[in-house]
Design an enzyme around this catalytic site. Sequence first.
Site, short mmCIF file in Angstrom:
data_model
loop_
_atom_site.label_atom_id
_atom_site.label_comp_id
_atom_site.label_asym_id
_atom_site.label_seq_id
_atom_site.Cartn_x
_atom_site.Cartn_y
_atom_site.Cartn_z
N GLU A 48 43.93 30.74 -57.68
CA GLU A 48 44.28 29.79 -58.74
C GLU A 48 43.58 30.12 -60.05
OE1 GLU A 48 43.48 28.89 -55.68
OE2 GLU A 48 45.00 27.52 -54.88
N PHE A 110 41.53 14.23 -47.06
CA PHE A 110 41.56 15.70 -46.97
C PHE A 110 42.02 16.29 -48.30
CE2 PHE A 110 44.00 19.61 -45.88
CZ PHE A 110 42.90 20.39 -45.55
N GLN A 111 41.26 17.23 -48.80
CA GLN A 111 41.52 17.93 -50.07
C GLN A 111 41.59 16.97 -51.26
OE1 GLN A 111 44.79 20.75 -49.39
NE2 GLN A 111 43.25 22.26 -48.82
N LYS A 160 50.81 13.02 -54.61
CA LYS A 160 51.97 13.57 -53.90
C LYS A 160 53.09 12.53 -53.76
CE LYS A 160 53.05 15.69 -49.46
NZ LYS A 160 52.51 16.10 -48.16
N MET A 467 26.17 45.03 -69.73
CA MET A 467 25.72 44.17 -70.81
C MET A 467 24.41 43.47 -70.44
SD MET A 467 26.25 43.27 -73.78
CE MET A 467 27.83 43.11 -74.60
#
Lengths: 565, 91
Positions: A48, A110-111, A160, A467
Site C-alpha cells: 500500500e 478485526f483490522q 464497509k 548520505m
Amino acid sequence: MNGAQHILEAFHRHSINTVFGYPGGCIMPLYDALVDDVGVEHVLCRHEQACALAADGYARASGKLGVCIATSGPGATNLITGVANAHRDSIPMLVITGQVPAGLIGTDAFQETDVLGMSLGIVKHSYLIDNADEIPAILEEAIELAQSGRPGPVWIDIPKDILLTDVKADTPPSPGHQTPGAVDISEAMDMLRSARKPLLYSGGGVSLAHAEDAFREFARTSGLPAVATLKGLGNAGKHNPTDMGMLGMHGSRAANRAVDECDLLLVIGARLDDRATGRLDGFAPNARMIHVDADAAEINKLRPADIALRGDLNSILAAFTAELADAPLDISNWQTQCRTWHTTSGFHAADNEEPLSPITGPAFIRQLSGIAPDDTVIACDVGQHQMWVAQYYRFDSPRHHLTSGGLGTMGFGLPAAIGAQFTDRSATVINVTGDGSFMMNAQELATIRRYNLPIKLIVLDNQCLGMVRQQQELFYDNRESQINLDDNPDFVAMARAFDIPALRIERTDQIRRGIETILAYNGPMLLHVAIAREENVWPIVKPGASNRDMIDEPRRTTAKKEQVA
Amino acid sequence: MKPQSPSSMPSYTLNCRMAHEAAALERLCQVVRIRGFRIARMSMESVDGELDIALTLEGARPIGMLQSQLEKLHTVAEVVLDGGVLQSRSA
Ligand SMILES: Cc1ncc(C[n+]2csc(CCOP(=O)(O)OP(=O)(O)O)c2C)c(N)n1
Ligand SMILES: [Mg+2]
C-alpha cells in the site's frame, strides 16, 4: 446505487481513470463494484505504501489528482508514509480506505484502526463517513479540496456497511474553485525596479499552481538571475541563460553567493525551507523580500516579507510580465556578475574523465542528462544520488523531476516512476535510485512487469547508505554507524528474477553505452552502476550553519583516482 | 517541541468557530500543539451544528502564525484573537 458504486460514479464525473490500490476485507464492496467498471483502470501495486507513492508520482507528473485505495487496519497504516509524503509536498491526492462496519467502530474489531485519528497530521482534510447519503457530497467536496488553493491529500474512511448501503441523496453541484481576487502588484513592481541586484527564487509552488508557462515567460522577459529550490528545478527551463540552478545545503556556490549578495529576493511559490535557506539569520542578509504564494500561512512564517502577494501565481506572474514587456529591467551588470559566478562555481563538470576510472555519481548523471531526451521524467529516491541528480541533471520542466522534497522518503522513486508512466505509457521514465532506497520498495518490480511498463531503473550502488555515511564522516568524526550495505543482493539477478533484463557497469568508459542500451530497449530494464563508496556530495552546508559557510570538496586523494582493474 | 515553563510565556485568548464534524476538536488541538502552543484553558459549546471554542493558549512563537494555520483548516469558519497579548502570568 450503493456507496461503492457512487465512488466510481464520482471518479467518472471527474475523469479519474487511473487509481492505485490493494484490496482487503473492509474495502471489498468497492472492489466488487470495480469488476463491472471498465472506465477506471485499477493498478494493483504490491504494497500500500507504493500505491500512495505511485498516486503521488502520477499527480506530480500530470498535474492531475492522484487516487489510492486500501483496506482498513494494516492497509491504511501502510498508506501513511505515502500520504505524509504527498502532504509535505502539497500533492493533490484522494485517499479512500474501507473501515470496519460502523457498529463495530470502537470495539477493537478485526483490522480496526482509528484512521481518522491517525490521519490528522498528514492530510489537508479527512472524513469518516457515518451515513451513506453523505457520500456524494463528501466526494465532491474532497475532490475539489485536494486540488484547490494549496493542494494536498484528502482522506475518506468509509465503513464497509456504508459502502453497501443504497444511497438516496443526489450528487450536489461541485463546490467549484474559488478564484482569488486580483492582486495589486504596483508596489512590488516599484520595489523590483528600484533594486540593483534582484534575484528570482522559485520553488515547487510554481508547478502546483500550474503556472509553469507563466513563470517561464516571466523569467525570460525579466531576465532576472534565477535560483531554484529542489522542487523548483526546471521552473526556468533547460535553456534559460540566467538560470543558476539549485541553492541551499547542496546547492551550487554560485547560487548561494547570488542569494548572499542580492538586494532583492523575489520568492515565487517557495516556503523558505531550512535545506534551502541554511541558518535563517545569515540568509540573504542584504535583501528585501517580495513573497508570492498561494498559501497565506507561508507568508511571514519564517522570514518577514517586505511585500506579500497572496493569490493565484498564474495571474500574478502574468501581471509582472505585462509590466516588464514594455519597460525592461536595467540589471545588466548584475546579470553578468551572476553568469560569471555560474560559470566558475556552478555545477558543470565532474572532473573524473579517466576512461578506466571508477564511475562517480556526478559524471554519470551529467552524461545521463546529455543523452536522455528533453522530456524524460526522472523519479529519484533519497540520498546522495538524489542530490547528484538535482545538481547535474538539467530539467526542462519541474514535472520532469519527481523527488521527495519535504519528507525525503527513501523508496519514493520506484513507485513514483510507476505512477508517472501511467500518465503517459510512451514517455521515457527513469528511476534513479540508490542501493539503500531501491530495497525499500523493490517489490514493485513485480508491478512494472505485470503492466509491462518500459521504466528504466538506474541503481547507483555505493554499497552503503551514502548520505548518512557522508554526514558521519564529516560531522561525526568519521564514526560509521549502521550504514554498510556491502552484502546487497545481486541487483542484476534480482531484476532478472522479475523478468526484467539488467546489466552492470563500473568504469567511466562504460557509462554512455550503458545509458544508451537501457534507453534503446523496448521495455523495462535495470542498469546497475557500481560507484565508489567514499564519494561525497559537494559542496555541503552543515545542518544549522549559514549557506555562506558552505564546505567545498577537499582535494581528491589519489586512492579515489585508482583505476578499476 | 518542548514547551518552555508556562510562567515565562506570553498567553493569548483565541475564539474559534468550526463545523461540528468527527475529530473536529482533535484536529484543532493537534494544530495548536504542533505549532508550539499549549492549552491553558478551553471551553466549548455546540450551537446549531457548529462548535464555539474559546482557548487560552501559551507559547513563545508568534500567535499570528498559529492563527493562520488554524484558518487553513477546512472546517474552521473563523478564528478571532482576543485583545492581543495578555499579561504573562507570574510564577
Ligand atoms: C524511509 C527513510 N528512512 C531513512 C531515511 C534517512 N536517510 C536519508 S538518505 C539515506 C541513505 C540512502 O541510501 P541510498 O539509497 O543507498 O542512497 P545514497 O545516499 O547511498 O546515494 C538515509 C538512510 C530516509 N530519508 N527515509
Ligand atoms: Mg547507497
